[in-house]
Write a protein that holds these residues in place. Structure first.
Motif, mmCIF file in Angstrom:
data_model
loop_
_atom_site.group_PDB
_atom_site.id
_atom_site.type_symbol
_atom_site.label_atom_id
_atom_site.label_comp_id
_atom_site.label_asym_id
_atom_site.label_seq_id
_atom_site.Cartn_x
_atom_site.Cartn_y
_atom_site.Cartn_z
ATOM 1 N N SER A 311 0.190 -24.453 7.792
ATOM 2 C CA SER A 311 0.689 -25.108 6.701
ATOM 3 C C SER A 311 1.916 -25.136 6.257
ATOM 4 C CB SER A 311 -0.500 -24.934 5.414
ATOM 5 O OG SER A 311 -0.763 -24.367 4.862
ATOM 6 N N SER A 312 2.246 -23.884 6.222
ATOM 7 C CA SER A 312 3.986 -23.380 6.055
ATOM 8 C C SER A 312 4.667 -22.930 7.120
ATOM 9 C CB SER A 312 3.586 -21.992 4.805
ATOM 10 O OG SER A 312 4.778 -21.832 4.411
ATOM 11 N N ASP A 313 5.928 -23.047 6.900
ATOM 12 C CA ASP A 313 7.003 -22.528 7.876
ATOM 13 C C ASP A 313 8.428 -22.989 7.031
ATOM 14 O OD1 ASP A 313 7.369 -21.040 10.157
ATOM 15 O OD2 ASP A 313 7.239 -23.013 11.820
ATOM 16 N N THR A 314 9.245 -21.875 7.706
ATOM 17 C CA THR A 314 10.366 -21.509 7.660
ATOM 18 C C THR A 314 11.328 -23.108 8.802
ATOM 19 O OG1 THR A 314 10.395 -19.813 6.721
ATOM 20 C CG2 THR A 314 12.075 -20.465 7.487
ATOM 21 N N PHE A 315 11.902 -24.047 7.884
ATOM 22 C CA PHE A 315 13.139 -24.646 8.522
ATOM 23 C C PHE A 315 14.364 -24.341 8.104
ATOM 24 C CE2 PHE A 315 9.017 -26.448 7.928
ATOM 25 C CZ PHE A 315 8.658 -27.656 9.473
ATOM 26 N N PRO A 316 15.684 -24.439 8.654
ATOM 27 C CA PRO A 316 16.894 -23.978 8.710
ATOM 28 C C PRO A 316 17.216 -25.047 8.060
ATOM 29 C CG PRO A 316 16.335 -22.868 10.982
ATOM 30 C CD PRO A 316 15.514 -23.619 10.295
ATOM 31 N N VAL A 317 18.525 -25.173 7.155
ATOM 32 C CA VAL A 317 19.537 -26.344 6.886
ATOM 33 C C VAL A 317 19.784 -27.320 7.743
ATOM 34 C CG1 VAL A 317 21.209 -27.305 5.823
ATOM 35 C CG2 VAL A 317 20.209 -24.550 4.833
ATOM 36 N N ASN A 318 19.920 -28.113 7.923
ATOM 37 C CA ASN A 318 19.899 -29.399 8.872
ATOM 38 C C ASN A 318 18.577 -29.499 9.791
ATOM 39 O OD1 ASN A 318 22.600 -29.747 7.913
ATOM 40 N ND2 ASN A 318 23.200 -28.225 9.006
ATOM 41 N N THR A 319 18.321 -29.135 9.571
ATOM 42 C CA THR A 319 16.548 -28.680 10.887
ATOM 43 C C THR A 319 15.505 -29.860 9.742
ATOM 44 O OG1 THR A 319 16.504 -26.886 11.323
ATOM 45 C CG2 THR A 319 15.090 -28.574 11.791
ATOM 46 N N THR A 320 15.411 -31.178 10.609
ATOM 47 C CA THR A 320 14.495 -32.151 9.698
ATOM 48 C C THR A 320 12.691 -30.970 9.834
ATOM 49 O OG1 THR A 320 15.493 -33.948 10.241
ATOM 50 C CG2 THR A 320 13.600 -33.957 10.191
ATOM 51 N N PHE A 321 12.280 -31.858 9.134
ATOM 52 C CA PHE A 321 11.251 -31.669 8.198
ATOM 53 C C PHE A 321 10.414 -32.101 8.702
ATOM 54 C CE2 PHE A 321 7.281 -32.038 5.213
ATOM 55 C CZ PHE A 321 6.384 -30.527 5.413
ATOM 56 N N PRO A 322 9.112 -32.185 9.590
ATOM 57 C CA PRO A 322 8.230 -33.418 10.033
ATOM 58 C C PRO A 322 7.379 -34.248 9.305
ATOM 59 C CG PRO A 322 7.839 -31.046 11.479
ATOM 60 C CD PRO A 322 8.923 -31.065 10.252
ATOM 61 N N GLY A 323 6.749 -33.125 8.467
ATOM 62 C CA GLY A 323 6.138 -34.342 7.676
ATOM 63 C C GLY A 323 4.169 -33.537 7.770
ATOM 64 N N CYS A 324 3.327 -33.456 7.010
ATOM 65 C CA CYS A 324 2.410 -32.568 6.896
ATOM 66 C C CYS A 324 0.942 -34.402 7.748
ATOM 67 C CB CYS A 324 1.563 -32.366 5.717
ATOM 68 S SG CYS A 324 2.931 -31.665 5.092
ATOM 69 N N THR A 325 -0.068 -32.650 8.503
ATOM 70 C CA THR A 325 -1.231 -34.118 9.316
ATOM 71 C C THR A 325 -2.767 -32.973 8.005
ATOM 72 O OG1 THR A 325 -1.789 -34.991 10.667
ATOM 73 C CG2 THR A 325 -0.911 -33.057 10.465
ATOM 74 N N ILE A 326 -3.400 -34.103 8.232
ATOM 75 C CA ILE A 326 -4.617 -33.447 7.432
ATOM 76 C C ILE A 326 -5.397 -32.808 8.859
ATOM 77 C CG2 ILE A 326 -6.244 -35.224 8.630
ATOM 78 C CD1 ILE A 326 -7.564 -34.708 5.735
ATOM 79 N N ILE A 327 -5.719 -31.600 8.471
ATOM 80 C CA ILE A 327 -6.583 -30.350 9.492
ATOM 81 C C ILE A 327 -7.909 -31.236 9.986
ATOM 82 C CG2 ILE A 327 -7.333 -28.277 9.469
ATOM 83 C CD1 ILE A 327 -5.240 -27.754 7.462
#
Length: 645
Positions: A311-327
């Motif tokens: 549910s948590s992760d690191t995204f460098p700048v200019n990397t798109t966050f893909p969003g969340c989905t239900i577990i």
């Protein structure tokens, strides 16, 4: 030498014996009695009183305030120069503690002083009274009273109580305050006044000092949001800012500690391209990452990052966050809800429901409230299944299984029906003498109330609508009635005489409830071993049989001569159905040569009695053949003679 009796002295000596010369003997004044208490005073001991009832005898008693050493008697008797050690002082403290409530101390013979322990004073010379704030226990000691325990509602709710001597001190718990303060200490006799009750602090109030609230400061035109949490309060900075002391927008601040404010977080400021921030859904948390020029995106509980397992992760700048989905909360477990259960994935949790006919073992086995059990059990994210909550099969035969006493379990009165539990229901079987509807057994689901058993008249043909499941028959057989006898397990049906139960040879048969009686059939009385003996034919009738001898035979019981023409023609007899054949009635061959076999004789038997030349006609008896007439003997004339005609 002169010896005086006991208790006497030889005068003038102080001895019982005296030696005299002849001259002294003439002037001897005799024996004189003496006082043994005076003579043996030194041998009577101290603190004693001596009396002499007779010469040479001393009775010893003790002075007032003294007692015998052995304390078993009040007086002793001494003779002669017997010695006594004397009396000892009486210790009044040995008797009922000298009457003292506290400590008893002997001060002399039969004298004592009473004293009390710590925190108590002597009253009435013997009683002890505890100081204020102390109470007396069973051992007489005075111990401090705990006013916090002795006084009901000593300090009111949400407060701590400190015990003092004859008083108490009340303080509000951390996070609480009294709107109307009181003055400590509070005396033991003063009850608690509810106007001083402690109430919970508003952790977000800004007027209680820097240890409360989240600063009334605007960041980017938006205020810091304050909410209560387990540590005190949570301060949440507006989007694009992070809380000082935290890598995210929010920080938990203990009550009494200062919130330090917010700072701009350029990496967490979302943009349309998605290269900054974690999207525009405020439920997704964005935090500064320990990785340079990166942000940490965390989905809310019950969700994971798309194409990620976490549910948590690191995204460098200019990397798109893909969003969340239900577990899928039911995945990842061998048995997410244990055996005999269904798993339903929900947001941040899973719902476990027992299959129909099962319930949670932790709920017990009887008087269960099924409503919450049927609703299922919520299991938090990633929490393993507890085997104590496994689903076990219901005891559908326990009438108290469901606490609402709905009657959907069990089979009613156990004296009328037995119960066999099965998955999803139970089998109710009415015992002897009872029936449910038209049968003794019924399978009922656990949602159906058992209607109960009713006492059955097994011989009432119309009990079940004339279907034949009760009684034996509603018709007669050749005018005869089939008898019905009720039993504990059904009824007995008895056919009339001459009839047997169909497909049996029995006249009476037991018929179970719900079973139709097979009916009665005419009995073939000839269908038995040796129904009529040899040389005879059997013809069955109603409850009897007719035995008829073959042609040329007659019954042995009829004799061997002078038979009537009717007996010879009939040559038979009727035998009752239950009677065995008697050998005395067996059919034997006729003696056709006996002239008097038939009476009156008409010449049908024998060859006459006339002699020819002194010789009789010879006769040979034969067995007649059916349809050949009366052939039954051969007559041969003597030599020289021929048969007439």
């Amino acid at each position: 030498i002169i010896f005086c009796e006991s208790g006497f002295w030889a005068h003038p000596s102080q001895s019982r014996a005296i030696t005299l010369t002849n001259e002294e003997k003439e002037t001897f004044q005799g024996c004189q009695a003496f006082d043994p208490c005076e003579v043996y005073e030194a041998l009577s001991g101290p603190h004693t009183i001596c009396t002499s009832p007779s010469p040479d005898v001393r009775n010893i008693t003790c002075e007032l305030g003294y007692q015998m050493p052995n304390m078993t008697t009040d007086e002793i008797t001494l003779t002669g120069d017997d010695a006594f050690p004397g009396c000892i002082p009486i210790n009044p403290c040995n008797i009922n503690n000298g009457g003292c409530e506290g400590k008893c101390q002997m001060t002399g013979a039969n004298r004592r002083n009473c004293s009390c322990g710590e925190k108590s004073n002597l009253t009435n010379e013997v009683n002890c009274t505890c100081d204020p704030g102390y109470q007396k226990y069973s051992n007489g000691a005075c111990e401090e009273i705990n006013e916090c325990l002795a006084i009901t509602n000593a300090c009111g709710p949400y407060s701590s109580c400190i015990n003092l001597i004859n008083a108490r001190s009340c303080e509000c718990l951390q996070g609480y305050h009294a709107k109307v303060k009181h003055t400590n200490p509070i005396t033991a006799s003063t009850p608690w006044n509810p106007i001083h009750n402690c109430t919970r602090n508003d952790v977000c109030a800004t007027d209680l000092g820097v240890g409360y609230g989240c600063k009334e400061v605007s960041y980017g035109g938006s205020a810091v949001q304050c909410s209560e949490d387990v540590n005190g309060r949570k301060c949440s900075c507006p989007t694009g800012f992070y809380a000082i002391g935290s890598s995210g927008r929010s920080i938990s601040v203990a009550t009494g500690s200062e919130f330090l404010g917010c700072q701009v977080n350029e990496y967490c400021t979302p943009n349309a391209a998605g290269t900054h921030g974690c999207g525009f859904d405020e439920s997704v948390t964005c935090q500064l990452s320990s990785v340079s020029q990166a942000r940490m995106c965390t989905c809310p509980g019950g969700y994971r990052i798309v194409n990620h397992t976490t549910s948590s992760d690191t995204f460098p700048v200019n990397t798109t966050f893909p969003g969340c989905t239900i577990i899928n909360q039911c995945a990842g477990f061998d048995e997410p809800c244990g055996p005999n259960a269904l798993c339903e994935s929900q947001l941040g949790q899973r719902l476990c429901k027992c299959l129909p006919g099962y319930h949670c073992a932790s709920a017990g086995n009887s008087s269960i409230n099924l409503a919450p059990l049927n609703a299922g059990k919520i299991i938090p994210t990633e929490s393993p299944w507890n085997s104590a909550d496994d689903c076990i099969v219901n005891d559908n035969c326990d009438p108290n299984f469901d606490d609402d006493a709905s009657g959907k379990y069990g089979c009613g009165d156990p004296t009328q029906a037995t119960c066999l539990s099965a998955l999803g229901g139970r089998q109710c079987t009415c015992i002897n003498g009872y029936i449910k509807d038209l049968s003794k057994t019924a399978f009922l689901q656990d949602t159906v109330v058992f209607a109960g058993c009713q006492q059955s008249d097994y011989c009432d043909y119309n009990f079940a609508g004339g279907a034949g499941t009760h009684g034996c028959t509603n018709t007669t057989i050749d005018g005869h009635v089939v008898t019905c006898t009720p039993t504990e397990s059904g009824r007995n049906c008895t056919c009339p005489r001459g009839y047997a139960v169909t497909r049996t040879k029995m006249s009476t048969v037991a018929v179970e409830p719900g079973t139709v009686f097979a009916g009665c059939s005419d009995i073939d009385e000839c269908d038995m071993i040796n129904p009529c003996g040899p040389n005879a034919d059997c013809t069955h009738g109603l409850a009897s049989r007719f035995c008829r001898c073959h042609l040329g035979y007659h019954m042995l019981s009829q004799g061997d001569s002078n038979l009537s023409a009717q007996a010879i023609a009939t040559r038979g007899m009727t035998v009752n159905e239950s009677n065995e054949w008697q050998a005395a009635n067996n059919c034997v061959k006729n003696d056709n040569c006996k002239v008097n076999f038939e009476s009156p004789s008409i010449g049908g038997y024998g060859c006459g009695t006339v002699t020819y030349n002194n010789a009789l006609v010879q006769c040979i008896s034969e067995t007649p053949v059916e349809g050949v007439g009366r052939l039954g003997r051969t007559c041969t004339c003597p030599p020289g003679y021929a048969v007439t005609g």
